[in-house]
Each structure stands twice: as C-alpha cells, then as structure tokens.
Design a protein around this motif. Sequence first.
Motif, PDB file in Angstrom:
ATOM      1  N   ILE A 184       5.034  -4.454 -13.170  1.00  0.00           N
ATOM      2  CA  ILE A 184       5.057  -5.433 -12.303  1.00  0.00           C
ATOM      3  C   ILE A 184       6.314  -5.927 -11.975  1.00  0.00           C
ATOM      4  O   ILE A 184       6.683  -5.872 -10.588  1.00  0.00           O
ATOM      5  CB  ILE A 184       4.408  -6.971 -13.034  1.00  0.00           C
ATOM      6  N   ARG A 185       7.396  -5.729 -12.724  1.00  0.00           N
ATOM      7  CA  ARG A 185       8.807  -5.832 -12.570  1.00  0.00           C
ATOM      8  C   ARG A 185       9.354  -4.836 -11.560  1.00  0.00           C
ATOM      9  O   ARG A 185      10.010  -5.277 -10.474  1.00  0.00           O
ATOM     10  CB  ARG A 185       9.597  -5.602 -13.754  1.00  0.00           C
ATOM     11  N   ASP A 186       9.071  -3.785 -11.704  1.00  0.00           N
ATOM     12  CA  ASP A 186       9.424  -2.411 -10.863  1.00  0.00           C
ATOM     13  C   ASP A 186       9.161  -2.662  -9.394  1.00  0.00           C
ATOM     14  O   ASP A 186       9.500  -2.385  -8.461  1.00  0.00           O
ATOM     15  CB  ASP A 186       9.196  -1.175 -11.314  1.00  0.00           C
ATOM     16  N   ARG A 236       0.725  -1.046   0.052  1.00  0.00           N
ATOM     17  CA  ARG A 236      -0.051   0.019   0.018  1.00  0.00           C
ATOM     18  C   ARG A 236       0.972   1.399  -0.001  1.00  0.00           C
ATOM     19  O   ARG A 236       0.470   2.335  -0.566  1.00  0.00           O
ATOM     20  CB  ARG A 236      -1.178  -0.047   1.302  1.00  0.00           C
ATOM     21  N   VAL A 237       2.039   1.438   0.839  1.00  0.00           N
ATOM     22  CA  VAL A 237       2.935   2.484   0.869  1.00  0.00           C
ATOM     23  C   VAL A 237       3.530   2.632  -0.757  1.00  0.00           C
ATOM     24  O   VAL A 237       3.632   3.764  -0.895  1.00  0.00           O
ATOM     25  CB  VAL A 237       3.810   2.217   1.883  1.00  0.00           C
ATOM     26  N   LEU A 238       4.028   1.578  -1.253  1.00  0.00           N
ATOM     27  CA  LEU A 238       4.509   1.646  -2.488  1.00  0.00           C
ATOM     28  C   LEU A 238       3.426   2.380  -3.595  1.00  0.00           C
ATOM     29  O   LEU A 238       3.954   3.070  -4.235  1.00  0.00           O
ATOM     30  CB  LEU A 238       4.899   0.446  -2.830  1.00  0.00           C
ATOM     31  N   MET A 239       2.270   1.800  -3.320  1.00  0.00           N
ATOM     32  CA  MET A 239       1.076   2.100  -4.483  1.00  0.00           C
ATOM     33  C   MET A 239       1.076   3.606  -3.967  1.00  0.00           C
ATOM     34  O   MET A 239       0.715   4.708  -5.005  1.00  0.00           O
ATOM     35  CB  MET A 239      -0.146   1.400  -4.054  1.00  0.00           C
ATOM     36  N   GLU A 240       0.799   4.207  -3.007  1.00  0.00           N
ATOM     37  CA  GLU A 240       0.566   5.556  -2.668  1.00  0.00           C
ATOM     38  C   GLU A 240       1.613   6.462  -3.167  1.00  0.00           C
ATOM     39  O   GLU A 240       1.507   7.463  -3.746  1.00  0.00           O
ATOM     40  CB  GLU A 240       0.261   5.923  -1.198  1.00  0.00           C
ATOM     41  N   MET A 265       7.403  -5.442  -8.240  1.00  0.00           N
ATOM     42  CA  MET A 265       7.799  -6.493  -7.255  1.00  0.00           C
ATOM     43  C   MET A 265       9.528  -6.277  -6.589  1.00  0.00           C
ATOM     44  O   MET A 265       9.764  -6.752  -5.519  1.00  0.00           O
ATOM     45  CB  MET A 265       7.919  -7.797  -8.059  1.00  0.00           C
ATOM     46  N   LYS A 266      10.285  -5.802  -7.416  1.00  0.00           N
ATOM     47  CA  LYS A 266      11.722  -5.618  -6.891  1.00  0.00           C
ATOM     48  C   LYS A 266      11.574  -4.505  -5.741  1.00  0.00           C
ATOM     49  O   LYS A 266      12.384  -4.833  -4.917  1.00  0.00           O
ATOM     50  CB  LYS A 266      12.386  -4.719  -8.124  1.00  0.00           C
ATOM     51  N   ASP A 267      10.847  -3.380  -5.828  1.00  0.00           N
ATOM     52  CA  ASP A 267      10.724  -2.390  -4.922  1.00  0.00           C
ATOM     53  C   ASP A 267      10.040  -3.106  -3.481  1.00  0.00           C
ATOM     54  O   ASP A 267      10.620  -2.899  -2.308  1.00  0.00           O
ATOM     55  CB  ASP A 267      10.173  -1.278  -5.208  1.00  0.00           C
ATOM     56  N   LEU A 268       9.160  -3.809  -3.536  1.00  0.00           N
ATOM     57  CA  LEU A 268       8.367  -4.674  -2.795  1.00  0.00           C
ATOM     58  C   LEU A 268       9.261  -5.778  -2.007  1.00  0.00           C
ATOM     59  O   LEU A 268       9.494  -5.595  -0.479  1.00  0.00           O
ATOM     60  CB  LEU A 268       7.353  -5.435  -3.109  1.00  0.00           C
ATOM     61  N   SER A 269      10.246  -6.316  -2.542  1.00  0.00           N
ATOM     62  CA  SER A 269      11.044  -7.190  -2.109  1.00  0.00           C
ATOM     63  C   SER A 269      12.280  -6.486  -1.080  1.00  0.00           C
ATOM     64  O   SER A 269      12.513  -6.942  -0.155  1.00  0.00           O
ATOM     65  CB  SER A 269      12.023  -7.945  -3.035  1.00  0.00           C
ATOM     66  N   ALA A 270      12.415  -5.126  -1.531  1.00  0.00           N
ATOM     67  CA  ALA A 270      13.554  -4.367  -0.891  1.00  0.00           C
ATOM     68  C   ALA A 270      12.835  -3.604   0.266  1.00  0.00           C
ATOM     69  O   ALA A 270      13.698  -3.008   1.022  1.00  0.00           O
ATOM     70  CB  ALA A 270      14.252  -3.398  -1.665  1.00  0.00           C
ATOM     71  N   ALA A 271      11.286  -3.664   0.392  1.00  0.00           N
ATOM     72  CA  ALA A 271      10.807  -2.667   1.480  1.00  0.00           C
ATOM     73  C   ALA A 271      10.975  -3.288   2.784  1.00  0.00           C
ATOM     74  O   ALA A 271      11.130  -4.563   3.078  1.00  0.00           O
ATOM     75  CB  ALA A 271       9.453  -2.546   0.869  1.00  0.00           C
TER      76      ALA A 271
END
Length: 262
Positions: free
Chosen positions: A252-254, A183-187, A256-262
């Motif tokens: 999706i690539r970007d 949610r944070v990344l989406m916002e 998922m990459k950021d979510l993995s690092a969050a």
Amino acid sequence: MNETTAYETDTPPSTPSMAAKIARVLGAFALGGALLAILIALGGLTLARYDIIDKVSGFRAFMMMMWPAGVIAIVALLAVIIGFVVKGGGGKRWKAGLALVLSAGLVLVMYTQVVLPAGKAPPIHDVSTDLNNMPQFVALDVAPVSTGPFSQEEWRAFHTEAYSDIEPILIDRSPSEVLAAARVLMEQRGWTVAEKQPIQEQLEATAYAGYLRFRDDVVVRVTPVMDGSTRVDMRSVSRVGVSDLGYNAKRIRDFMKDLSAA
C-alpha cells in the motif's frame, strides 16, 4: 648410503589419527546434510511457486529445514575446527567448509527473510487505509474483514498500533483519471486485474508476494472531493496465513506513493 635408503623405503607412511578420520566423516556428513536441506527447502518453495503443491505446504517445507540446517552448521564447524587442529585432518577440509557455508547461509536467509520480518510485523494480514469504512471487494471473493484467529477488536488494535501511517491520500485529478493511472500501475507490477469491475468507483486486482507468489487481493477505491480532487483508499489482503510479514502494508505504501506521482 644404500642401507639408509633401504631403511627409509621400508618405513611405513604415517596414517591419519582417529580424530582426523572423525573430522573427515563429519565433513562428508555435514555436506550431504546441507545439500539435502537446501534441496528440500528450495524444492518446497519452487513446487509451491508453480502451484504443484499448495503455498502453505511449500512454505512449511522451507521453514522445517531451519533447525536441521542449524545443527548441520554446528557439525560442519566442529569438523572444520578438528581439521585445523589435528594432524592429517585437513585433507578434505573443504567439504566441512562448504557445508558450513551452505547450511549457515540457509539459516541466514530464513532468519532475515522470515523470522526477523515476522517479529517486526503484527500478526494480521488485512491492511486498509480506512478502518471505519473499509473498501469492500465485489469482483473478488474476499471477506468484509479478514482478522484470522483474532477478534475484530484485536485486529483493529494490531493495525492501529503498527500501521498508523497507512492513510488515504488526496490526488488533484478526477476519479476516472486516478483509476486509469491505478490500472496502469497494477499492470506494470504484474498484478492480475479482475476482468469484471462491477463498481465504477473502485478497481480490484490480485497481487503476488515473495518467491512463492502468495496471492494477495487488492482494491483501490476513489471518492470525489468537493474541491475537485480525489480521495484514494486502498486495501490489501493475503489469502493465507496469519502474519503477512508486512507485505500488505509495504504494498500500500509503495503503490500510493507511485500513484501520487503518476
């Protein structure tokens, strides 16, 4: 001395040749045409961006100017060449030069931002990390599978060949923590998260693509794994069009990459 002066004064000034006049007319015509093409192209994009006209109409207005801009660029180039070659043709050569830069620049933007990506991306606009059990939208009105003019078999073949790297990921956190980070990344990306989220195991939002701000719907689904980690699947679907120019897969690539690092 006085006779020579009088003779020189009475000599009529040289006039531009017919070719020089043609070069000037072509230059003025090309500049006017280039400015009009840019006005129509950017005007269509801007009107569609703010939903004054629909997205597809704005995009078509933009792409309709590709061939006219190409013709104008040829006319401008011809005027520049004539202006350099013939005597008296260089007086207003800047018009032809400016027209060449503007029209060729417009064609270049269209080619690099639309034509080239469209040639590399498959003709589909629904991308998912799981083709066998696709994340389904509940809060947003999206079809179970958006295949466009193709059958599901054709869509699956396009997807498998082009996006074999689009896969689920595992994150060593609980599902609730992963969704909170999502949610944070989406916002942060400026996406519009759906107000109601009927299913606790997923999060739905609307993302925006390109200058036109095409609306693409996104769902992130989390599944607990026995070792305590979380499997994350994601699906991104464009609301209009056949090909998405690769936007959904890149999103999706970007993400998922950021979510993995969050």
